[in-house]
Design a protein around this motif. Structure first.
Motif, PDB file in Angstrom:
ATOM      1  N   LEU A   1     -46.117 -22.770 151.925  1.00  0.00           N
ATOM      2  CA  LEU A   1     -45.649 -21.102 151.768  1.00  0.00           C
ATOM      3  C   LEU A   1     -46.551 -20.808 150.647  1.00  0.00           C
ATOM      4  CD1 LEU A   1     -41.639 -21.422 152.298  1.00  0.00           C
ATOM      5  CD2 LEU A   1     -43.520 -20.890 154.119  1.00  0.00           C
ATOM      6  N   PRO A   2     -46.687 -19.416 150.606  1.00  0.00           N
ATOM      7  CA  PRO A   2     -47.394 -18.757 149.391  1.00  0.00           C
ATOM      8  C   PRO A   2     -46.828 -19.026 148.139  1.00  0.00           C
ATOM      9  CG  PRO A   2     -46.908 -17.195 151.089  1.00  0.00           C
ATOM     10  CD  PRO A   2     -46.032 -18.296 151.456  1.00  0.00           C
ATOM     11  N   ARG A   3     -47.960 -18.970 147.382  1.00  0.00           N
ATOM     12  CA  ARG A   3     -47.836 -19.670 145.990  1.00  0.00           C
ATOM     13  C   ARG A   3     -46.971 -18.492 145.166  1.00  0.00           C
ATOM     14  NH1 ARG A   3     -52.302 -20.202 141.039  1.00  0.00           N
ATOM     15  NH2 ARG A   3     -50.691 -20.457 139.371  1.00  0.00           N
ATOM     16  N   TYR A   4     -45.969 -18.841 144.239  1.00  0.00           N
ATOM     17  CA  TYR A   4     -45.372 -18.105 143.284  1.00  0.00           C
ATOM     18  C   TYR A   4     -46.313 -17.732 142.024  1.00  0.00           C
ATOM     19  CZ  TYR A   4     -41.174 -18.947 146.196  1.00  0.00           C
ATOM     20  OH  TYR A   4     -40.333 -19.016 147.271  1.00  0.00           O
ATOM     21  N   ARG A   5     -46.347 -16.691 141.645  1.00  0.00           N
ATOM     22  CA  ARG A   5     -46.951 -16.325 140.476  1.00  0.00           C
ATOM     23  C   ARG A   5     -45.961 -16.278 138.997  1.00  0.00           C
ATOM     24  NH1 ARG A   5     -52.393 -16.830 140.871  1.00  0.00           N
ATOM     25  NH2 ARG A   5     -52.968 -16.346 143.053  1.00  0.00           N
ATOM     26  N   THR A   6     -46.342 -16.568 137.912  1.00  0.00           N
ATOM     27  CA  THR A   6     -45.340 -16.791 137.001  1.00  0.00           C
ATOM     28  C   THR A   6     -45.822 -16.179 135.508  1.00  0.00           C
ATOM     29  OG1 THR A   6     -46.168 -19.103 136.337  1.00  0.00           O
ATOM     30  CG2 THR A   6     -44.168 -19.154 137.771  1.00  0.00           C
ATOM     31  N   ASP A   7     -45.172 -15.849 134.865  1.00  0.00           N
ATOM     32  CA  ASP A   7     -45.620 -15.358 133.692  1.00  0.00           C
ATOM     33  C   ASP A   7     -45.839 -16.295 132.614  1.00  0.00           C
ATOM     34  OD1 ASP A   7     -46.048 -13.140 131.582  1.00  0.00           O
ATOM     35  OD2 ASP A   7     -44.216 -13.864 130.404  1.00  0.00           O
TER      36      ASP A   7
ATOM     37  N   LEU B   1     -46.391 -20.618 132.047  1.00  0.00           N
ATOM     38  CA  LEU B   1     -47.190 -21.584 132.646  1.00  0.00           C
ATOM     39  C   LEU B   1     -48.004 -21.144 133.914  1.00  0.00           C
ATOM     40  CD1 LEU B   1     -44.237 -24.192 132.815  1.00  0.00           C
ATOM     41  CD2 LEU B   1     -46.080 -24.045 131.008  1.00  0.00           C
ATOM     42  N   ARG B   2     -48.864 -19.909 133.665  1.00  0.00           N
ATOM     43  CA  ARG B   2     -49.534 -19.217 134.654  1.00  0.00           C
ATOM     44  C   ARG B   2     -50.111 -20.160 135.735  1.00  0.00           C
ATOM     45  NH1 ARG B   2     -52.452 -14.513 131.376  1.00  0.00           N
ATOM     46  NH2 ARG B   2     -50.398 -13.111 130.768  1.00  0.00           N
ATOM     47  N   GLY B   3     -50.762 -21.169 135.312  1.00  0.00           N
ATOM     48  CA  GLY B   3     -51.413 -22.208 136.005  1.00  0.00           C
ATOM     49  C   GLY B   3     -50.564 -23.105 137.148  1.00  0.00           C
ATOM     50  N   LEU B   4     -49.488 -23.067 136.844  1.00  0.00           N
ATOM     51  CA  LEU B   4     -48.645 -24.140 137.677  1.00  0.00           C
ATOM     52  C   LEU B   4     -48.606 -23.704 139.028  1.00  0.00           C
ATOM     53  CD1 LEU B   4     -46.758 -26.455 136.715  1.00  0.00           C
ATOM     54  CD2 LEU B   4     -44.790 -25.052 136.754  1.00  0.00           C
ATOM     55  N   PRO B   5     -49.164 -24.764 139.891  1.00  0.00           N
ATOM     56  CA  PRO B   5     -49.092 -24.364 141.364  1.00  0.00           C
ATOM     57  C   PRO B   5     -47.828 -24.607 142.204  1.00  0.00           C
ATOM     58  CG  PRO B   5     -49.732 -26.685 140.922  1.00  0.00           C
ATOM     59  CD  PRO B   5     -49.529 -25.970 139.447  1.00  0.00           C
ATOM     60  N   LEU B   6     -46.866 -23.553 141.829  1.00  0.00           N
ATOM     61  CA  LEU B   6     -45.514 -23.377 142.477  1.00  0.00           C
ATOM     62  C   LEU B   6     -45.581 -22.735 143.777  1.00  0.00           C
ATOM     63  CD1 LEU B   6     -43.454 -22.052 139.282  1.00  0.00           C
ATOM     64  CD2 LEU B   6     -43.410 -24.408 140.596  1.00  0.00           C
ATOM     65  N   ALA B   7     -44.972 -23.415 144.694  1.00  0.00           N
ATOM     66  CA  ALA B   7     -44.990 -22.745 146.329  1.00  0.00           C
ATOM     67  C   ALA B   7     -43.760 -23.222 146.878  1.00  0.00           C
ATOM     68  CB  ALA B   7     -46.310 -22.890 146.999  1.00  0.00           C
ATOM     69  N   GLY B   8     -43.475 -22.766 148.138  1.00  0.00           N
ATOM     70  CA  GLY B   8     -42.610 -23.388 148.907  1.00  0.00           C
ATOM     71  C   GLY B   8     -43.031 -24.319 150.257  1.00  0.00           C
ATOM     72  N   VAL B   9     -42.150 -24.926 150.735  1.00  0.00           N
ATOM     73  CA  VAL B   9     -42.475 -25.619 151.935  1.00  0.00           C
ATOM     74  C   VAL B   9     -41.794 -25.255 153.054  1.00  0.00           C
ATOM     75  CG1 VAL B   9     -42.866 -27.849 152.980  1.00  0.00           C
ATOM     76  CG2 VAL B   9     -43.749 -27.464 150.659  1.00  0.00           C
TER      77      VAL B   9
ATOM     78  N   ALA C   1     -61.116 -23.006 126.325  1.00  0.00           N
ATOM     79  CA  ALA C   1     -61.202 -23.557 127.769  1.00  0.00           C
ATOM     80  C   ALA C   1     -59.579 -23.343 128.456  1.00  0.00           C
ATOM     81  CB  ALA C   1     -61.736 -25.054 127.972  1.00  0.00           C
ATOM     82  N   VAL C   2     -58.769 -23.836 127.570  1.00  0.00           N
ATOM     83  CA  VAL C   2     -57.260 -23.726 128.195  1.00  0.00           C
ATOM     84  C   VAL C   2     -56.916 -22.499 128.532  1.00  0.00           C
ATOM     85  CG1 VAL C   2     -55.091 -24.205 127.427  1.00  0.00           C
ATOM     86  CG2 VAL C   2     -56.685 -25.894 126.832  1.00  0.00           C
ATOM     87  N   LEU C   3     -57.249 -21.546 127.507  1.00  0.00           N
ATOM     88  CA  LEU C   3     -56.884 -20.062 127.798  1.00  0.00           C
ATOM     89  C   LEU C   3     -57.679 -19.264 128.702  1.00  0.00           C
ATOM     90  CD1 LEU C   3     -56.949 -19.051 123.844  1.00  0.00           C
ATOM     91  CD2 LEU C   3     -54.869 -19.358 125.183  1.00  0.00           C
ATOM     92  N   ALA C   4     -59.081 -19.847 128.865  1.00  0.00           N
ATOM     93  CA  ALA C   4     -59.664 -19.213 130.206  1.00  0.00           C
ATOM     94  C   ALA C   4     -58.982 -19.519 131.377  1.00  0.00           C
ATOM     95  CB  ALA C   4     -61.010 -19.889 129.873  1.00  0.00           C
ATOM     96  N   ALA C   5     -58.561 -20.789 131.596  1.00  0.00           N
ATOM     97  CA  ALA C   5     -57.886 -21.398 132.774  1.00  0.00           C
ATOM     98  C   ALA C   5     -56.586 -20.463 132.928  1.00  0.00           C
ATOM     99  CB  ALA C   5     -57.513 -22.740 132.680  1.00  0.00           C
ATOM    100  N   ASP C   6     -55.708 -20.424 131.740  1.00  0.00           N
ATOM    101  CA  ASP C   6     -54.496 -19.432 131.865  1.00  0.00           C
ATOM    102  C   ASP C   6     -54.876 -18.109 132.182  1.00  0.00           C
ATOM    103  OD1 ASP C   6     -51.475 -19.420 131.050  1.00  0.00           O
ATOM    104  OD2 ASP C   6     -52.562 -17.650 129.719  1.00  0.00           O
ATOM    105  N   GLU C   7     -55.977 -17.271 131.660  1.00  0.00           N
ATOM    106  CA  GLU C   7     -56.245 -16.238 132.079  1.00  0.00           C
ATOM    107  C   GLU C   7     -56.370 -16.002 133.721  1.00  0.00           C
ATOM    108  OE1 GLU C   7     -56.216 -13.267 130.647  1.00  0.00           O
ATOM    109  OE2 GLU C   7     -55.690 -13.975 128.871  1.00  0.00           O
ATOM    110  N   ARG C   8     -57.059 -17.106 134.395  1.00  0.00           N
ATOM    111  CA  ARG C   8     -57.253 -17.231 135.492  1.00  0.00           C
ATOM    112  C   ARG C   8     -56.138 -17.582 136.311  1.00  0.00           C
ATOM    113  NH1 ARG C   8     -61.819 -20.025 133.706  1.00  0.00           N
ATOM    114  NH2 ARG C   8     -60.824 -21.934 134.473  1.00  0.00           N
ATOM    115  N   ALA C   9     -55.108 -17.819 135.885  1.00  0.00           N
ATOM    116  CA  ALA C   9     -53.718 -18.618 136.446  1.00  0.00           C
ATOM    117  C   ALA C   9     -54.303 -19.732 137.340  1.00  0.00           C
ATOM    118  CB  ALA C   9     -53.173 -17.414 137.237  1.00  0.00           C
ATOM    119  N   GLU C  10     -54.931 -20.626 136.849  1.00  0.00           N
ATOM    120  CA  GLU C  10     -55.328 -21.848 137.255  1.00  0.00           C
ATOM    121  C   GLU C  10     -55.033 -23.044 136.522  1.00  0.00           C
ATOM    122  OE1 GLU C  10     -59.550 -21.462 137.900  1.00  0.00           O
ATOM    123  OE2 GLU C  10     -59.439 -19.913 139.266  1.00  0.00           O
ATOM    124  N   MET C  11     -54.801 -24.185 137.009  1.00  0.00           N
ATOM    125  CA  MET C  11     -54.737 -25.537 136.374  1.00  0.00           C
ATOM    126  C   MET C  11     -56.060 -25.612 135.629  1.00  0.00           C
ATOM    127  SD  MET C  11     -51.665 -26.793 136.428  1.00  0.00           S
ATOM    128  CE  MET C  11     -52.054 -28.726 136.314  1.00  0.00           C
TER     129      MET C  11
END
Length: 554
Positions: A207-213, A215-223, A36-46
Motif C-alpha cells: 500500500l502507499p507509503r505514510y509520510r512522517t514528521d 524519522l522522515r526517511g522511514l519507509p512506512l507503508a501498509g500491506v 549527508a544525513v540531513l540531506a537524506a532527511d530533507e528528501r525524506a529518504e533512507m
C-alpha cells in the motif's frame, strides 16, 4: 574521583568498528557526516550511504543467534552496536534493521528449526524482515486484530490489511500477526511467515507509503493480503498462542530498542556541548552560565539513568527471565519519556539554534523531530503500562515487602551472562520482583551522605505506599480499560524500579552523583523532578567532560 565514570559504556569491538566506519557525525569533512544525513532527511529518504556501510558490516548478523551463524550472544552487546547506528542517524537505526529484529525474535522464540534456519540465512545475507502486527483500527489491542487465516478448500488463505509497517515494501519476508480462530480471547491468533515473492500475484499488495514528521526517511507503508495461501510450515509456533508469543518476544525487543534510543540523547548532548563550548553570551563564555551548566548536567543525568535502567533490564533478561516482563516494559516506558524530556531541556540551551536546519547545529532540529516518533517505535508508552498493570496486586502481596538483596550480577555491567533462554520468558512475573525492594534495603543502610539518605528514604516510602494502594486493587482496576489512577500507579512503580537500578549500579561508586540521578525521578506526593544541586552539577559535568573530551575543543 569515582572508581568508574557514570554513563561511560563498555563499547565492544564491533560497536567501535561500526563507529569508525560511520565516522564522526559532527565532522564537517566526513562524507557520511551530518550534511549527508540531513540531506537524506530533507528528501525524506533512507540514508543510502549509511545503509551501504551497514550492508558491508553485515549488520543484520547482529540479530541472529550465534548458534544459527550470527553474532547475537548477549543483549548488552547488541545494544552497543545498535546504539552506534542510532547515534549517527535515528532513522538509519530504526529503518535498516529494527523491524527485522522484532520479526525475527518471534521466530527465535517459538519457530521450528527450519524456520529459524531460513530466517537466519535471510538476515546473514543482508535480507530484510518486516513485523506486521498492528492495525490502525485496533492500535495496541493485538487481540482485536482482524487480519485472518481462514480455511479455503484444502488449505488456508490470509486476508486483510496491516498498516504502518517499517520496510513493508522492501521486505523479503513478513511475520504477520493473524487471527486463526473467530473466537474472542487470547488463544485466537498465530504469527505467520509470509514470503511476498513466493506468493501468487496479487496475493500480497504493498500500500502507499505514510509520510512522517520525525524519522522522515522511514519507509512506512501498509500491506494488503488477498487470499494469500498459507501452508502449515508458515505458521510460527503452536496455533492460537500468538499473543503469548508476542508478549514474550517483546520483552527482548523492548529492552534492546530502549537501549538504542539512548543514542539519540547522546548525540543531542554532543551537539549542545559543542555549541556552548564555543559560544559567548552576556560578556562571558556560555558554558560558565549557571543555568546552562545545570541544564547540561540534568540532561547528562537523564542519559545515565536511561543507560543504567537499560543495562540492568538487559542483564535481567539473561539472569531472571521470568521477571523480564516488568523490566522490559519499565525500560521502554521510562527511557522514551526521559529522552524526550532531556532533548527538550537541551533545546532551551541552544535557543534559536535548535531550529536551524543545516550547519553545526542542524542535526539538533532533526533529533527534536525524531525523538517524538522514536517514542512509539514498536510499542507506545501506554502499551508498556498495560504490560505491568495486571501484575500490580500480586507484586504488592508477594514482593514489595521483601528486603532480600537481588543478585549482585544484575548490576555488574559487562560481567558474564548466561545464554539467553527465550523459552524461559514469561508473560507475567507471577508476583516476583527482585529489583524494586532494593530501595527498602538501601534505606536501612547507614547513610554517609545526608542528601542521598533522605532521597533513598523517600523511594522506600513510595514503595511501601504503592504496596498499600495496590494490594486490594479489583480486577477492573487491573484491566486496560481501568481509569487514570491505575495507570498512575504503574508510572510510580516504574520510577521506584528505576531508582533501585541506579542505587544497585552506582551507590558504592559515587553517592553525590547517584543522589542527583534519583532527584531526576519524580516521586508522588514528595517532589517533582529536580535540577541537580550545585555540587551535583559540578560532579556530573566533570564526568560529562570525561565522556566527551573532543567536543570541548570545537
Amino acid at each position: 574521583m569515582t572508581t568508574e565514570t557514570m554513563g561511560t559504556e563498555a563499547v565492544g569491538t564491533r560497536a567501535a568498528e561500526l563507529r569508525t566506519r560511520l565516522g564522526d557525525l559532527l565532522d564537517s569533512a566526513n562524507p557520511l557526516g551530518h550534511a549527508a544525513v540531513l540531506a537524506a532527511d530533507e528528501r525524506a529518504e533512507m540514508f543510502a550511504e549509511g545503509e551501504r556501510v551497514l550492508d558491508e558490516f553485515g549488520f543484520n548478523s547482529e540479530f541472529v543467534p550465534a548458534e544459527l551463524g550470527g553474532r547475537l550472544r548477549r543483549l548488552d552487546e547488541l545494544i552497543d552496536v545498535l546504539r552506534a547506528v542510532y547515534r549517527h542517524d535515528p532513522c538509519l537505526g530504526a529503518g535498516y534493521g529494527v523491524s527485522s529484529f522484532i520479526a525475527a525474535s518471534t521466530v527465535w522464540a517459538v519457530g521450528s528449526a527450519e524456520q529459524r534456519a531460513d530466517v537466519a540465512t535471510l538476515l546473514v545475507n543482508n535480507g530484510k524482515l518486516a513485523a506486521a502486527y498492528n492495525e490502525l483500527a485496533h492500535g495496541n489491542d493485538l487481540p482485536g486484530c482482524e487480519v485472518a487465516v481462514t480455511p479455503n478448500g484444502h488449505g488456508r488463505v490470509l486476508n486483510g490489511r496491516k498498516e504502518v509497517i517499517t520496510n513493508a515494501a522492501r521486505a523479503d519476508a513478513l511475520v504477520v500477526f493473524a487471527r486463526t480462530s473467530p473466537k474472542p480471547g487470547s488463544r485466537s491468533h498465530t504469527p505467520v511467515l509470509v514470503n511476498p515473492a513466493a506468493a501468487p500475484s496479487p496475493a500480497v499488495v504493498a500500500l502507499p507509503r505514510y509520510r512522517t514528521d520525525g524519522l522522515r526517511g522511514l519507509p512506512l507503508a501498509g500491506v494488503e493480503f488477498r487470499d494469500c495461501p498459507v501452508a502449515d510450515d508458515q505458521l510460527i509456533g503452536e496455533p492460537g498462542h500468538g499473543l503469548e508469543t508476542a508478549l514474550r518476544s517483546f520483552q527482548v525487543t523492548r529492552v534492546v530498542l530502549s537501549g538504542m534510543t539512548t543514542g539519540l540523547l547522546d548525540t543531542a548532548l554532543r551537539v549542545a556541548l559543542r555549541h556552548v563550548s564555543s559560544r559567548s553570551l552576556y560578556g562571558g563564555a556560555a558554558m560558565d552560565l549557571p543555568w546552562v551548566r545545570a541544564q547540561l548536567a540534568a540532561a547528562y543525568a537523564d542519559l545515565v539513568v536511561c543507560e543504567t535502567v537499560v543495562d540492568v533490564a538487559a542483564r535481567a533478561v539473561h539472569l531472571i527471565p521470568a521477571e523480564a516482563s516488568l523490566h522490559a516494559a519499565s525500560a521502554k516506558y521510562l527511557v522514551s519519556g526521559l529522552v524526550s524530556r532531556a532533548v527538550g531541556g537541551l533545546a532551551g540551551v541552544l535557543g534559536a539554534h535548535s531550529y536551524v536546519r543545516d550547519g553545526a547545529t542542524g542535526m539538533f532540529q532533526k533529533l527534536v523531530r525524531d525523538v517524538k516518533s522514536a517514542a512509539i517505535v514498536h510499542a507506545s508508552r501506554v502499551a508498556c503500562q498495560q504490560a505491568i498493570l495486571p501484575q500490580l496486586a500480586l507484586l504488592a502481596r508477594r514482593s514489595w515487602h521483601d528486603t532480600m538483596p537481588p543478585a549482585p550480577e544484575l548490576f555488574r555491567s559487562g560481567a558474564e551472562l548466561p545464554h539467553l533462554r527465550w523459552d524461559r520468558l514469561s508473560v507475567s512475573a507471577k508476583g516476583l520482583d527482585r529489583l524494586s525492594p532494593l530501595v527498602l534495603r538501601e534505606a536501612d543502610r547507614d547513610q554517609g551522605d545526608g542528601r542521598l539518605g533522605r532521597v533513598v528514604a523517600d523511594f522506600a516510602d513510595e514503595l511501601r505506599n504503592l504496596a498499600e494502594e495496590c494490594v486490594d486493587l479489583s480486577v477492573g482496576q487491573l484491566q486496560p480499560s481501568a481509569g487514570p489512577r491505575s495507570y498512575e500507579l504503574v508510572s510510580r512503580f516504574v520510577t521506584v524500579s528505576a531508582g533501585a537500578a541506579c542505587l544497585g549500579r552506582w551507590r558504592d561508586q559515587d553517592p553525590v552523583a547517584v543522589a542527583a540521578l534519583l532527584t531526576r525521578l519524580p516521586l508522588n506526593g514528595k517532589r517533582r523532578c529536580a535540577t541537580p544541586a550545585p555540587e551535583q552539577t559540578e560532579r556530573l559535568l566533570a564526568q560529562l567532560w570525561q565522556r566527551y573530551p573532543s567536543d570541548l575543543s570545537h
